[in-house]
Structures are given as C-alpha cells and as structure tokens.
Scaffold this motif. Sequence first.
Motif, PDB file in Angstrom:
ATOM      1  N   LEU A   5       0.830  -1.207   0.000  1.00 51.65           N
ATOM      2  CA  LEU A   5       0.000   0.000   0.000  1.00 51.65           C
ATOM      3  C   LEU A   5       0.863   1.256   0.000  1.00 51.65           C
ATOM      4  CD1 LEU A   5      -2.802   1.303   0.132  1.00 51.65           C
ATOM      5  CD2 LEU A   5      -2.635   1.147   2.638  1.00 51.65           C
ATOM      6  N   VAL A  50      -4.485  -4.728  -1.987  1.00 49.77           N
ATOM      7  CA  VAL A  50      -4.251  -3.307  -2.241  1.00 49.77           C
ATOM      8  C   VAL A  50      -4.928  -2.884  -3.541  1.00 49.77           C
ATOM      9  CG1 VAL A  50      -2.489  -1.568  -2.759  1.00 49.77           C
ATOM     10  CG2 VAL A  50      -2.171  -3.154  -0.842  1.00 49.77           C
ATOM     11  N   THR A  54      -7.754   0.052  -3.441  1.00 56.70           N
ATOM     12  CA  THR A  54      -7.418   1.353  -4.029  1.00 56.70           C
ATOM     13  C   THR A  54      -7.909   1.524  -5.461  1.00 56.70           C
ATOM     14  OG1 THR A  54      -5.288   0.595  -4.901  1.00 56.70           O
ATOM     15  CG2 THR A  54      -5.307   1.471  -2.626  1.00 56.70           C
TER      16      THR A  54
END
Length: 172
Positions: A5, A50, A54
């Motif tokens: 991340l 991740v 995201t």
Amino acid sequence: HDVVLALATAPAPARTFETWNEPDSPIFWQDTPEAWSATVARSAEAVARVERETGIDLAFGGPATAVPDPVYLAAFLKPFRTDPGLPLDFVSWHYYANTPFFGPDGNEFPLLAPLHPVVGRPNPLADPSIYGPQVGQMRSWTAGALAGSNRALPALVLDEWNLSAAGFDRRH
C-alpha cells in the motif's frame, strides 16, 4: 499489505511487484521451496488486496530465480493453480552468461577469494545465443505447471541479465 500500500500510493509509486529475489540462491532464501511458496501466496494476496482497496492497477509476478529453475518455478506457480483470485501477471528469471563463473577481471566477492582461481574466469560458452532457449524452456515449464488451472499464460520477463553476476568485468 502495508508495504504494498505504501509503495503503490507513494508520490513516485511502484506498480509492479516481484515476490522475491533469487529464492534458489541460499544467499537470499534460506528455507525450502514449499516455505517459499507460502510467502509467494501471502505476497500475491497483499498485492490483490491493495488493488481491490485502491482501484490501482498493480502487477505481480516472479519467481526471479537466479537461473531458469524448474523447482522454484513450480513452487512459485503452485498457489496460482488453486486460487484464481491471486494475481499472476508475469513469470521472471535472471541469468548471467558467465555462470557458473564470476568475473575474470578480479575478485568480485571477497568471501570467494579462496575460490577465485577456480571461479574467476570466463565461461567459454558465454554467448548471447544462450538466452534464446531459456524463453522456450520457461514457457514450457510455466504452461505445464499451470495446465488445468484455466489461467492464461503470463508474460515472460528476463529482468536481470548481463555477462557476469557482480563486480567489474571488462567484457560488459
């Protein structure tokens, strides 16, 4: 997850992740191929998580072995056969044409100083043509390991290559 991340969202982000460096070398991995396979699965899951959180497009691959290595390639691909949610974008390996020798132009590794008279020389077989057959071999091993998994063959990436593995070599 936290490292992926941080890297994926950094001001100059990393978007491609390779699971390890040369797990087939005891300098870098000091456990079994099976233990490494578990690390691969956890790393791939971190990248997938991740990516989900995201929406950033990330790439994941490996095994980044020191040479085309069927044992560590099979261990690397094992988690991808059974978990279709794990990302697999590329299969990678390294190769230095002077293998198994190290730099004929001086001792590249101080720990190998006693062996330098034996390993510190040119490999007479070092030639650019040595890389071509590796592509076919890696493709064949990858296809075999993923057979029946419904996965497309990932890209092949020779992402570390040169003449000699370290230090100064005038032939570079």
